[in-house]
Design an enzyme around this catalytic site. Structure first.
Site, PDB file in Angstrom:
ATOM      1  N   ALA A   3       0.812  -1.220   0.000  1.00 58.30           N
ATOM      2  CA  ALA A   3       0.000   0.000   0.000  1.00 58.30           C
ATOM      3  C   ALA A   3       0.844   1.269   0.000  1.00 58.30           C
ATOM      4  O   ALA A   3       0.331   2.355  -0.251  1.00 58.30           O
ATOM      5  CB  ALA A   3      -0.932  -0.003   1.212  1.00 58.30           C
ATOM      6  N   ARG A   8      10.711   7.449  -1.260  1.00 56.95           N
ATOM      7  CA  ARG A   8      12.136   7.556  -1.591  1.00 56.95           C
ATOM      8  C   ARG A   8      12.412   7.400  -3.089  1.00 56.95           C
ATOM      9  O   ARG A   8      13.489   7.722  -3.561  1.00 56.95           O
ATOM     10  CB  ARG A   8      12.936   6.516  -0.787  1.00 56.95           C
ATOM     11  CG  ARG A   8      13.060   6.881   0.689  1.00 56.95           C
ATOM     12  CD  ARG A   8      13.479   5.694   1.547  1.00 56.95           C
ATOM     13  NE  ARG A   8      12.361   4.803   1.863  1.00 56.95           N
ATOM     14  CZ  ARG A   8      12.451   3.707   2.627  1.00 56.95           C
ATOM     15  NH1 ARG A   8      13.615   3.366   3.133  1.00 56.95           N
ATOM     16  NH2 ARG A   8      11.394   2.959   2.868  1.00 56.95           N
ATOM     17  N   SER A  94       6.615  -8.536   2.092  1.00 56.94           N
ATOM     18  CA  SER A  94       6.757  -7.139   1.683  1.00 56.94           C
ATOM     19  C   SER A  94       6.738  -7.059   0.161  1.00 56.94           C
ATOM     20  O   SER A  94       7.529  -7.725  -0.500  1.00 56.94           O
ATOM     21  CB  SER A  94       8.068  -6.550   2.209  1.00 56.94           C
ATOM     22  OG  SER A  94       7.939  -6.325   3.590  1.00 56.94           O
TER      23      SER A  94
HETATM   24  C1  UD1 Z   1      10.397  -2.489   6.635  1.00 52.06           C
HETATM   25  C2  UD1 Z   1      10.582  -2.907   8.088  1.00 52.06           C
HETATM   26  C3  UD1 Z   1      12.074  -3.090   8.360  1.00 52.06           C
HETATM   27  C4  UD1 Z   1      12.666  -4.087   7.394  1.00 52.06           C
HETATM   28  C5  UD1 Z   1      12.362  -3.711   5.950  1.00 52.06           C
HETATM   29  C6  UD1 Z   1      12.764  -4.835   5.032  1.00 52.06           C
HETATM   30  C7  UD1 Z   1       8.722  -1.834   9.278  1.00 52.06           C
HETATM   31  C8  UD1 Z   1       8.326  -0.751  10.198  1.00 52.06           C
HETATM   32  N1  UD1 Z   1      10.018  -1.895   8.962  1.00 52.06           N
HETATM   33  O1  UD1 Z   1      11.009  -1.214   6.477  1.00 52.06           O
HETATM   34  O2  UD1 Z   1      12.280  -3.548   9.678  1.00 52.06           O
HETATM   35  O3  UD1 Z   1      14.057  -4.181   7.599  1.00 52.06           O
HETATM   36  O4  UD1 Z   1      10.952  -3.467   5.770  1.00 52.06           O
HETATM   37  O5  UD1 Z   1      12.594  -4.487   3.681  1.00 52.06           O
HETATM   38  O6  UD1 Z   1       7.884  -2.620   8.872  1.00 52.06           O
HETATM   39  N2  UD1 Z   1       3.292  -0.753   3.404  1.00 52.06           N
HETATM   40  C9  UD1 Z   1       1.919  -0.838   3.470  1.00 52.06           C
HETATM   41  N3  UD1 Z   1       1.239   0.037   4.253  1.00 52.06           N
HETATM   42  C10 UD1 Z   1       1.864   0.982   5.014  1.00 52.06           C
HETATM   43  C11 UD1 Z   1       3.282   1.054   4.963  1.00 52.06           C
HETATM   44  C12 UD1 Z   1       3.962   0.160   4.169  1.00 52.06           C
HETATM   45  O7  UD1 Z   1       1.307  -1.685   2.813  1.00 52.06           O
HETATM   46  O8  UD1 Z   1       1.157   1.734   5.691  1.00 52.06           O
HETATM   47  C13 UD1 Z   1       4.019  -1.696   2.538  1.00 52.06           C
HETATM   48  C14 UD1 Z   1       4.916  -1.008   1.521  1.00 52.06           C
HETATM   49  O9  UD1 Z   1       4.202  -0.782   0.313  1.00 52.06           O
HETATM   50  C15 UD1 Z   1       6.045  -1.992   1.339  1.00 52.06           C
HETATM   51  C16 UD1 Z   1       6.102  -2.734   2.673  1.00 52.06           C
HETATM   52  O10 UD1 Z   1       4.882  -2.472   3.336  1.00 52.06           O
HETATM   53  O11 UD1 Z   1       5.779  -2.912   0.302  1.00 52.06           O
HETATM   54  C17 UD1 Z   1       7.272  -2.283   3.535  1.00 52.06           C
HETATM   55  O12 UD1 Z   1       7.147  -0.871   3.757  1.00 52.06           O
HETATM   56  P1  UD1 Z   1       8.413   0.097   3.678  1.00 52.06           P
HETATM   57  O13 UD1 Z   1       7.965   1.468   3.898  1.00 52.06           O
HETATM   58  O14 UD1 Z   1       9.182  -0.161   2.438  1.00 52.06           O
HETATM   59  O15 UD1 Z   1       9.247  -0.406   4.936  1.00 52.06           O
HETATM   60  P2  UD1 Z   1      10.807  -0.275   5.193  1.00 52.06           P
HETATM   61  O16 UD1 Z   1      11.117   1.106   5.614  1.00 52.06           O
HETATM   62  O17 UD1 Z   1      11.565  -0.807   4.041  1.00 52.06           O
HETATM   63 CA    CA Z   2      11.035  -1.444   1.998  1.00 51.58          CA
END
Ligand code: UD1
Ligand code: CA
Length: 459
Positions: A3, A8, A94
């Site tokens: 989502a 970045r 993820s």
């Molecule tokens: C996240 C992890 C981190 C890990 C990393 C690995 C958290 C807080 N941190 O960080 O510990 O090392 O992934 O790649 O989870 N997403 C949603 N809804 C939201 C926010 C994010 O669906 O409200 C989805 C994003 O689209 C993405 C995934 O979740 O596909 C991960 O989110 P992202 O913001 O990339 O997390 P990282 O900062 O990479």
């Molecule tokens: Ca990520």
């Protein structure tokens, strides 16, 4: 979880639709998920540009859950509470980490079930762990490291000592569903982004006396997430080089593989040689013993054995028979079906045509909507006029025909077997078998005209 916006990347396109290895990040993750569980048990959490993400992945047959506001990875799971409550365990992936394999997902699930854990997470050791959550392992009684996890600390909350930890959270988890949802409401927003972090579930469940474990993969390449354009490029490169290595192991020669872009579903038979700077995309299949010279772009095309493709050709949805020769600089558009041993040469464009066995169109020609038989010679500069401004019409050129250079064939028209078309003819009527068609004005010769002009007496 798909989502997020992907701030970045600084892009109009949602992060999970950015491509590596020729397809969206999310398509890779869904493909891995659906090799472990059926598509109708997969729930994709979409939010930012949800419609676009859904449209891009609809064909996979997975379910979609809307997270209208993206308030963190923990919040993403809160939104999916209702459909997930029907299950005993949930695997969380993820959407931006495309190199995850079905084997690793299955392994993680089995480890979770064996360990009877409430939460199991995938970890990896990275040389450069910056940006990832770090794993704080629980020390066992004899002070050795155990499978149990104390907490996950995000980069922006980590102390200098914690930042030195190389074991990272890969963003892949398995939860016992009832345990996840009986504690998820306790996730706080007390972090630099004011989001609910799924990673905080580790400490939360621990405090509640639940078992939280990590399984570390040896293959750290598969956990890399694509958060920036540089990370996208580096993951793409890894996928491409892996594909090239696989083809080379199967007997394909690839010179300078770092410059070649070959999609994952492409098949290439042994003893084919691929020169530098070639792209082979989509569902293309290349036969054995072909040579594909530099700067060719081949998409969704089928190429027989022993075909030579000279530099600079573009092929889209074309079929090339064995031993054909293309290029340099031929453009074969969808529906081009080139027969065995046929030649399509310099600056020739084809679309929706059949060119029979051994026929040649070597120079500066447009052939569209045409059925061309065997052993036909299409002279330089020939054009099939297939469009009358409203509809497309077909040109039929039967076996053994010789079309002289600079001819135009105004469709619908048929040139019978073995006939000749004189150079520079405009053919508007059918030509019978073995006839000669001359469709041009007769030449006039004015004796001495040039001499008179030079002498200033010309009229
Ligand atoms: C996240 C992890 C981190 C890990 C990393 C690995 C958290 C807080 N941190 O960080 O510990 O090392 O992934 O790649 O989870 N997403 C949603 N809804 C939201 C926010 C994010 O669906 O409200 C989805 C994003 O689209 C993405 C995934 O979740 O596909 C991960 O989110 P992202 O913001 O990339 O997390 P990282 O900062 O990479
Ligand atoms: Ca990520």
């Amino acid at each position: 979880m798909a989502a997020g916006k992907g701030t970045r990347l600084k892009s109009q396109l949602p992060k999970v639709l950015h491509e590596v290895g020729g397809k969206p990040l999310l398509a890779h993750v869904i493909a891995a998920a659906t090799s472990v569980v059926p598509a109708n048990d997969v729930y994709t959490i979409v939010g930012h540009e949800a419609g676009r993400v859904r449209a891009g992945l609809e064909a996979t047959g997975v379910n979609f859950v809307l997270q209208a506001e993206q308030r963190g990875t923990g919040h993403a799971l809160m939104v999916a509470r209702e459909p997930l409550s029907a299950y005993g365990h949930v695997i969380v992936l993820s959407g931006d980490a495309p190199r995850i394999t079905p084997q690793t997902i299955a392994h993680l699930l089995n480890f979770h079930l064996d360990e009877q854990a409430a939460m199991t997470l995938l970890s990896a050791d990275l040389d450069n762990p910056a940006g990832y959550g770090r794993i704080i392992r629980k020390r066992s009684r004899n002070n050795s490291r155990s499978a149990e996890v104390q907490a996950i600390v995000e980069e922006n909350s980590a102390s200098p000592t914690q930042k030195k930890i190389h074991e990272i959270n890969a963003g892949f988890y398995v939860f016992a569903v009832p345990k996840l949802f009986s504690h998820i409401e306790k996730l706080s927003t007390a972090n630099p982004h004011g989001e609910r972090y799924l990673t905080d579930m580790a400490a939360l469940l621990r405090k509640a006396g639940q078992r939280v474990v990590a399984w570390k993969t040896e293959n750290s390449g598969e956990v890399l997430g694509a958060n920036t354009r540089a990370e996208l490029a580096s993951i793409d490169q890894q996928i491409r080089i892996t594909k090239c290595r696989q083809l080379m192991a199967e007997g394909v020669t690839i010179f300078y593989p770092a410059t070649c872009v070959i999609d994952n579903d492409v098949e290439v038979a042994p003893d084919t040689v691929i020169e530098p700077f070639v792209q082979i995309l989509g569902r293309s299949r290349i036969g054995a013993g072909c040579r594909i010279r530099s700067y060719c772009v081949i998409r969704d095309s089928e190429i027989g054995h022993g075909v030579l493709i000279r530099p600079g050709c573009v092929l889209e949805e074309a079929r090339i028979g064995p031993s054909a020769v293309l290029g340099p600089y031929s453009h074969l558009r969808p529906g081009s079906d080139i027969g065995e041993g046929a030649h399509v040469g310099n600056f020739v464009e084809t679309k929706k045509i059949k060119l029979g066995k051994g026929s040649k169109a070597n120079h500066l020609t447009y052939l569209g909507d045409a059925e061309i038989g065997a052993d036909v010679n299409i002279g330089a500069g020939t054009i099939t006029c297939n469009y009358d401004g409203r509809a497309k019409h077909t040109t039929v050129i039967e076996d053994g025909v010789f079309v002289g250079s600079d001819s135009t064939l105004v469709a619908p028209v048929r040139v019978g077997k073995g006939a000749y078309v004189a150079a520079a003819s405009c053919v508007t009527e059918d030509v019978p078998e073995d006839a000669l068609a001359i469709g041009r004005s007769r030449q006039i010769v004015k004796e001495g005209w040039a001499r008179e002009k030079r002498a200033g007496r010309g009229k």
